[in-house]
Design an enzyme around this catalytic site. Sequence first.
Site, mmCIF file in Angstrom:
data_model
loop_
_atom_site.group_PDB
_atom_site.id
_atom_site.type_symbol
_atom_site.label_atom_id
_atom_site.label_comp_id
_atom_site.label_asym_id
_atom_site.label_seq_id
_atom_site.Cartn_x
_atom_site.Cartn_y
_atom_site.Cartn_z
ATOM 1 N N ARG A 164 0.830 -1.211 0.000
ATOM 2 C CA ARG A 164 0.000 0.000 0.000
ATOM 3 C C ARG A 164 0.864 1.259 0.000
ATOM 4 O O ARG A 164 0.522 2.272 0.586
ATOM 5 C CB ARG A 164 -0.958 0.020 1.200
ATOM 6 C CG ARG A 164 -1.875 -1.188 1.277
ATOM 7 C CD ARG A 164 -2.798 -1.295 0.049
ATOM 8 N NE ARG A 164 -3.565 -2.539 0.105
ATOM 9 C CZ ARG A 164 -3.186 -3.679 -0.474
ATOM 10 N NH1 ARG A 164 -2.052 -3.720 -1.166
ATOM 11 N NH2 ARG A 164 -3.916 -4.760 -0.382
ATOM 12 N N SER A 238 -11.441 -0.539 3.200
ATOM 13 C CA SER A 238 -10.509 -0.836 4.291
ATOM 14 C C SER A 238 -9.900 0.459 4.822
ATOM 15 O O SER A 238 -9.219 1.171 4.083
ATOM 16 C CB SER A 238 -9.401 -1.767 3.804
ATOM 17 O OG SER A 238 -9.939 -2.988 3.341
ATOM 18 N N GLU A 334 -5.103 3.514 5.831
ATOM 19 C CA GLU A 334 -4.937 3.541 4.380
ATOM 20 C C GLU A 334 -5.403 4.874 3.819
ATOM 21 O O GLU A 334 -4.944 5.303 2.771
ATOM 22 C CB GLU A 334 -5.725 2.406 3.728
ATOM 23 C CG GLU A 334 -5.032 1.069 3.736
ATOM 24 C CD GLU A 334 -5.661 0.089 2.747
ATOM 25 O OE1 GLU A 334 -6.095 0.525 1.664
ATOM 26 O OE2 GLU A 334 -5.705 -1.106 3.069
#
Length: 338
Positions: A164, A238, A334
Amino acid sequence: MNIQQNISLKPFNTFGLEASAQYFVEVNTVEELKDILQNPDFKNLDKLFLGGGSNLLLTKNYEGLVIKIALKGVEKVFEDENTVYIKAGAGEIWHHFVMYCVENNYAGIENLSLIPGTVGAAPMQNIGAYGVEIKDVFQELQALNLETLEIETFSLAACQFGYRESIFKHSLKGKYVTTSVTFHLNKIATFKTAYGDIQKTLAEMNVTALSIKAISDAVISIRRSKLPDPAEIGNSGSFFKNPEIPLGQYKTLIESFPTLPSYPINETTVKVPAGWLIEQAGWKGFRDGQIGVHARQALVLVNYGGGNGNEIKKLAEKVQQSVLDKFGIKLSPEVNYI
């Protein structure tokens, strides 16, 4: 270009949070993007570049110029017997692009079906799901240098992809805007079904012969069963990354938490699911007024309607602290706080 003032950003973020932009403009071409950046009326203002709004937590009104990237277009730029390179504009909806590839039998991103956001945002955080990441199919991207206003090309190595992560979240943060991304896809599929519930879902769907579409359909089914639709309940998917921890720490943890799942990264590091940690810390289904933690997936923070970004931020911080206290693991968001 239609430059608007004091525009609500509620339709432009998947949390459905109410915040306003001092100025707002949608750009449909690279030339329009260059023009607005050179406009003397806005040159010295702070700027927020907006894709699908699925990785943002708006905690306040934006004092500056919000630029909605709407660069479209999908084209085949290379093809041989086994491979095809597809170039897509940064403003293309990611899931629409995946469906285009599935329909044309181009393999490689079917496991990334139904992820919210745009093509341009996908490499920014190296989106991934069910055993596949952007870096696995990435060829190159083009981005506008915000200082020189020149288009530059970034290779796989230049993007410095991690979990990520990319260089655009670190040393090049705020210095470039992606305008297009080129993916290398396969005409002969190598199916990845080992991650998550894909095999179970395929069996439930009575799939006997694997195909790109079958994998995509299974992923879509799984995501819809676990994740709330932002059109119905505001969320960003998420909220936290799955943490990667040293193998030694994991071995210590499973003495106290023997059911803790893990996914080996290498010989010294394992990934553990953030959703499991949050659920074990007691947050799954938690609600406080108009915000909360989703009842089916603890990894998802939600806005039931009328919540604000600061409330969600405070909830995220409480979740982080409780997981740290219980497991000694620090969760990282995130989403980007604005």
